[in-house]
Enzyme design. Sequence first.
Site, PDB file in Angstrom:
ATOM      1  N   GLU A 178       0.835  -1.211   0.000  1.00 32.72           N
ATOM      2  CA  GLU A 178       0.000   0.000   0.000  1.00 32.72           C
ATOM      3  C   GLU A 178       0.873   1.266   0.000  1.00 32.72           C
ATOM      4  OE1 GLU A 178      -2.268  -1.662   3.353  1.00 32.72           O
ATOM      5  OE2 GLU A 178      -4.079  -1.151   2.230  1.00 32.72           O
ATOM      6  N   GLU A 238      -3.944  -9.561   3.573  1.00 30.04           N
ATOM      7  CA  GLU A 238      -4.672  -9.274   4.814  1.00 30.04           C
ATOM      8  C   GLU A 238      -5.802 -10.260   5.076  1.00 30.04           C
ATOM      9  OE1 GLU A 238      -3.627  -7.038   2.665  1.00 30.04           O
ATOM     10  OE2 GLU A 238      -2.862  -5.261   3.680  1.00 30.04           O
TER      11      GLU A 238
HETATM   12  N1  3HC Z   1       4.323  -8.003  11.604  1.00 24.88           N
HETATM   13  C1  3HC Z   1       5.046  -8.428  12.664  1.00 24.88           C
HETATM   14  N2  3HC Z   1       5.877  -9.479  12.604  1.00 24.88           N
HETATM   15  C2  3HC Z   1       5.992 -10.111  11.428  1.00 24.88           C
HETATM   16  C3  3HC Z   1       5.264  -9.715  10.300  1.00 24.88           C
HETATM   17  C4  3HC Z   1       4.412  -8.606  10.409  1.00 24.88           C
HETATM   18  N3  3HC Z   1       3.709  -8.158   9.368  1.00 24.88           N
HETATM   19  N4  3HC Z   1       5.570 -10.547   9.276  1.00 24.88           N
HETATM   20  C5  3HC Z   1       6.474 -11.421   9.763  1.00 24.88           C
HETATM   21  N5  3HC Z   1       6.714 -11.169  11.066  1.00 24.88           N
HETATM   22  C6  3HC Z   1       7.653 -11.869  11.936  1.00 24.88           C
HETATM   23  C7  3HC Z   1       7.298 -13.320  12.110  1.00 24.88           C
HETATM   24  O1  3HC Z   1       6.394 -13.510  13.149  1.00 24.88           O
HETATM   25  C8  3HC Z   1       8.652 -13.927  12.398  1.00 24.88           C
HETATM   26  O2  3HC Z   1       8.927 -13.683  13.749  1.00 24.88           O
HETATM   27  P1  3HC Z   1       9.785 -14.730  14.603  1.00 24.88           P
HETATM   28  O3  3HC Z   1      11.087 -14.850  13.906  1.00 24.88           O
HETATM   29  O4  3HC Z   1       9.856 -14.099  15.955  1.00 24.88           O
HETATM   30  O5  3HC Z   1       8.994 -15.998  14.593  1.00 24.88           O
HETATM   31  C9  3HC Z   1       9.598 -13.095  11.569  1.00 24.88           C
HETATM   32  O6  3HC Z   1       8.900 -11.885  11.277  1.00 24.88           O
HETATM   33  C10 3HC Z   1      10.011 -13.721  10.254  1.00 24.88           C
HETATM   34  O7  3HC Z   1       8.835 -14.152   9.585  1.00 24.88           O
HETATM   35  P2  3HC Z   1       8.759 -15.574   8.849  1.00 24.88           P
HETATM   36  O8  3HC Z   1       9.372 -16.611   9.715  1.00 24.88           O
HETATM   37  O9  3HC Z   1       7.360 -15.739   8.412  1.00 24.88           O
HETATM   38  O10 3HC Z   1       9.737 -15.304   7.616  1.00 24.88           O
HETATM   39  P3  3HC Z   1       9.595 -15.806   6.116  1.00 24.88           P
HETATM   40  O11 3HC Z   1      10.792 -15.292   5.420  1.00 24.88           O
HETATM   41  O12 3HC Z   1       9.278 -17.251   6.090  1.00 24.88           O
HETATM   42  O13 3HC Z   1       8.311 -15.060   5.542  1.00 24.88           O
HETATM   43  C11 3HC Z   1       6.879 -13.191   5.054  1.00 24.88           C
HETATM   44  C12 3HC Z   1       8.316 -13.681   5.397  1.00 24.88           C
HETATM   45  C13 3HC Z   1       6.460 -13.717   3.701  1.00 24.88           C
HETATM   46  C14 3HC Z   1       6.911 -11.701   5.046  1.00 24.88           C
HETATM   47  C15 3HC Z   1       5.900 -13.719   6.128  1.00 24.88           C
HETATM   48  O14 3HC Z   1       6.430 -13.434   7.401  1.00 24.88           O
HETATM   49  C16 3HC Z   1       4.540 -13.133   6.046  1.00 24.88           C
HETATM   50  O15 3HC Z   1       3.735 -13.589   5.269  1.00 24.88           O
HETATM   51  N6  3HC Z   1       4.257 -12.122   6.894  1.00 24.88           N
HETATM   52  C17 3HC Z   1       2.971 -11.529   7.016  1.00 24.88           C
HETATM   53  C18 3HC Z   1       2.633 -10.650   5.855  1.00 24.88           C
HETATM   54  C19 3HC Z   1       1.291 -10.020   6.060  1.00 24.88           C
HETATM   55  O16 3HC Z   1       0.337 -10.654   6.408  1.00 24.88           O
HETATM   56  N7  3HC Z   1       1.234  -8.723   5.805  1.00 24.88           N
HETATM   57  C20 3HC Z   1       0.009  -7.996   5.972  1.00 24.88           C
HETATM   58  C21 3HC Z   1      -0.059  -7.496   7.374  1.00 24.88           C
HETATM   59  S1  3HC Z   1      -1.614  -6.723   7.704  1.00 24.88           S
HETATM   60  C22 3HC Z   1      -1.474  -5.208   6.999  1.00 24.88           C
HETATM   61  O17 3HC Z   1      -0.506  -4.896   6.364  1.00 24.88           O
HETATM   62  C23 3HC Z   1      -2.639  -4.295   7.250  1.00 24.88           C
HETATM   63  C24 3HC Z   1      -2.596  -3.077   6.389  1.00 24.88           C
HETATM   64  O18 3HC Z   1      -3.340  -3.319   5.214  1.00 24.88           O
HETATM   65  C25 3HC Z   1      -3.175  -1.907   7.119  1.00 24.88           C
END
Ligand code: 3HC
Length: 703
Positions: free
Chosen positions: A107, A127
Site C-alpha cells: 500500500e 490481509e
Molecule cells: N508483523 C510483525 N511481525 C511479522 C510480520 C508482520 N507483518 N511478518 C512477519 N513477522 C515476523 C514473524 O512472526 C517472524 O517472527 P519470529 O522470527 O519471531 O517468529 C519473523 O517476522 C520472520 O517471519 P517468517 O518466519 O514468516 O519469515 P519468512 O521469510 O518465512 O516469511 C513473510 C516472510 C512472507 C513476510 C511472512 O512473514 C509473512 O507472510 N508475513 C505476514 C505478511 C502479512 O500478512 N502482511 C500484511 C499485514 S496486515 C497489513 O498490512 C494491514 C494493512 O493493510 C493496514
Amino acid sequence: MQITDVVSLEVEDGIGFLIVNNPPVNALGQKVRQGLADGIAAAQADAAIRAVVIIAEGRTFPAGADITEFGKPPQPPALPDVCQIIEDCAKPVVAALHGTALGGGFEIALSSHYRIADKGAKIGLPEINLGLLPGASGTQRMPRITGAGPALDMMLSGKPVPVARGRDMGVIDEIAEGDLRKAAKAYALKLLKMGWGRRPTSERREGFKDMGAYNNLIVERRAELQKKAKGQLAPFKILDCVALAADPSVPFAEAMKAERAAFMECLASDQSKGMIHAFFAERQTAKIPEAKAATPRDLNKLAVIGGGTMGAGIAVAVLDAGLPVVMIERDAESLERGRANVEKVYARNVAKGRMSEAQKDAVMARWTGSVDYGVLADVDLVIEAVFEEMEVKKAVFAQLDAAMRPGAILATNTSYLNIDELAATISRPEDVIGLHFFSPANIMKLLEIVVPAKVTADVVVTAFDLAKRLGKIPVRAGVCDGFIGNRILATYRRASDYMMEDGASPYQIDAAIRDFGYPMGPYQVSDLAGGDIGWATRKRKAATRPPEERYVQIADRICENGWFGQKTGRGYYRYDGRVSVEDPEVLEIIAAERKRAGITPRDFTDDEIIERYFAAMINEGCNVLDEGIALRPLDIDVTLLYGYAFPRWRGGPMKYADMVGLDVILKRIESYAAEDAHFWQPSPLLQRLVAEGRTFDDLNKGN
Ligand code: 3HC
Ligand code: NAI
C-alpha cells in the site's frame, strides 16, 4: 540523516533515498511510520532533493503492518495517513521493491507515484489471511489502476504474485535486473529528465474505464463468496470497499474513511483474532526446548520404506524439496507399484501443465528403488511407512539397524503405535523418532514430530530442520495412542457417534459441522478416507476396550455391508461419482442400532451438536497438554488447523475455547457427565485453569 531509529534519508545526485531498516521483515511499526512521514517532510524541505526513492534494507521491502501492534491502542501516525503524506509529496516518489512487498508495504508502494521492483520480488495483499482487508488504501488505490478483477483476485486470494504479473496489471512500472538502488536512482533521474512529475494514484481512473464490467464482477464475486466464504467478514468487506472505490458519488477521502471503518470492524472481530493467532502459532511450533541445546545432523540422502499411499507421498515430498530418495519395498512387484505411485503424481502435474515432461524426468531421476536394504548404507535418514502392525515394523527396524550407518536417523510414520516400544527393539533407540505425515503427504502441511523417551536432542532438531526443507509445519508431540491429532480426533468422533446413536442423523451432524466452518463433516470425511481403516482399528482394539466405555456399533453395521464410503459407492452416503445423497437405508440401520441399544432417540439442535463436539475436542486437548504430549495449546491449534481442517478463522480449538470461555466449556462437560461420567470426565487441567481464572493464551505465553 537518521530520521528515526529505523528510517534514514540519504541524498545522492538529487535523489533522496528514504531507507527503512527494521529487521526481520521491515514491518511498518510506529517508528517506521513516523520515519516515513518525517522523512517525506525532510525530503520536501531539502532543496538538494528533486525526487524521493523509498527503499528497504535487508531481506524485503516492508512485508506489511506490524501485526504485533494489532489490538493495542493506536500509535500515530496511522498507516493510511502515512500513505496520504507520501502521495501528497510535492516531489515525485518512487517505491523500490524487493523481497515480499505485502499488505501495508504494498500500500505504501501504491501510494508512491511510481514503482520499480527487483525481478525476484513479489507483491500481494494478504490481509484476508488475517481476517482483515487492506486498511491503508489498498482497496481504493489498487482498483483505480487495475480495475476490479486483478484487485479482487489479489485481495480475496491473499496470494502474492511475481512482479512480472504486477507489471501486466499496471501496478509495477519497471523491473530491475541488477542492483535495485542503482536501478531506482537511474529510474528517478530518468523521470526528472523526462519531466514526468507526481502521479497520484488516487487521481487515476484507468481501472474504471469499463464500469459495466467492474460492477458485474462485484456481483459475480459476491455470489461466489456467499457459497465459499459464508459467515466470514473480511471477504465481503473487501467487496464493499472495492465497489465503493468506483462509485463516482463518493470522494476518495470518504471512501478511505469507509475502508478504515471496515478494517477496524474486522480487526475487532473474533475471526481476525483467530487468524492472527494462527499466523503466530504456526511460527511458534518450531520453537522447541531441544533447539537450544543441539544442532541438526546433515541430511543429504533420504529413504522411505514402503511405497504405498504414505511412502509414495512422502517420497514425492522429499523429491519436491530437491533431495534424492531411495524407496525400499518388500518385492519387485510392490516396488514397481511404489514407483508408479510416485510417477503418477508427476504425470498429473505434466497433464495439468504444471511441469514439462523433461522436468518430470529430472525429478524422477532422483528416485531410486530397491528390495535390498544394503543400498541404505549411505542414507542419512529413513522414514518407515509399511503396514500399521507392530510386528511388521519391528522386523523392518531390525533390518534398518543392520543396514544403516552409525548416526543415521530412523523415523517411523506410524499413526498410533508405541514408538518407545519399537525403538527399544533395536541397538540405537537414541536415533529413532516419529515423523507422522498426513495424507496426501506431499500436499498436507502438517508434520507431527513424535519424540520418544530415548531420542537425542540433535535428532529432534534434525527432524524440525527436515520439516522446514519439506515446507511442512512441524508440531512436537509426545508418544501416546494417536499422538496429538489422532488422539483428539478419536475422542470427538466418539462424541459424534454418541450423538448419532442418541438421535442426531449423520447428515445433521455433518451439516452443523460444515456450518461451523469445516469443509466437510465427520461422516463425509469417513466416507472419503474409507470406513475399512477405522473398522480394522476398532477390531484390533476391541480386546483392550474398557468395559465401561460406551461403544456405538453403527459404523460396524455399515462396514459389514461392504459400504466403505466413496470407493465402494456407499458409506454413510450413497455416491454417484463424487456426488453424494443421503441414504434412507443407513437411517434404518441407525434406527435398528438405537433399538438394540435400548435408546429412545431425541432431537438435537445444531447448537447442541456444536457444543458437544467441540467440548469433547477441547477436553481431550487439555488431557494431551496436561500429559505433556503437546508443548502448548497453540501446538494443538496448529495440529487441528493443518491436519484436520479446523477452520482457520476460528484460530484452532484451544483459541476457540478461550473465546467461548473455559468456564462455559467446563460447565457443559460437567452437565454431559450426568449421562456418561466415563466419557465426559472433565480434564484436571481445564478444572485448574477455570479455578485460577487462566486461559490457554496464558499458557501459550508461559504464564
Ligand atoms: N508483523 C510483525 N511481525 C511479522 C510480520 C508482520 N507483518 N511478518 C512477519 N513477522 C515476523 C514473524 O512472526 C517472524 O517472527 P519470529 O522470527 O519471531 O517468529 C519473523 O517476522 C520472520 O517471519 P517468517 O518466519 O514468516 O519469515 P519468512 O521469510 O518465512 O516469511 C513473510 C516472510 C512472507 C513476510 C511472512 O512473514 C509473512 O507472510 N508475513 C505476514 C505478511 C502479512 O500478512 N502482511 C500484511 C499485514 S496486515 C497489513 O498490512 C494491514 C494493512 O493493510 C493496514
Ligand atoms: P499402504 O498399505 O498403502 O502401504 C504400505 C506399504 O508398505 C505397501 O506398499 C507394502 O508393500 C509395504 N510394505 C509392507 N511390508 C513391508 C516390508 N517389510 N518392507 C518394505 N515394504 C513393506 O499403507 P499406508 O496407508 O501408506 O500406511 C503406511 C503407514 O503410514 C502406516 O503405519 C500407517 O498407519 C501410516 N499412516 C497412514 C496414513 C494414511 O492416511 N493412510 C496417514 C498417516 C500415517
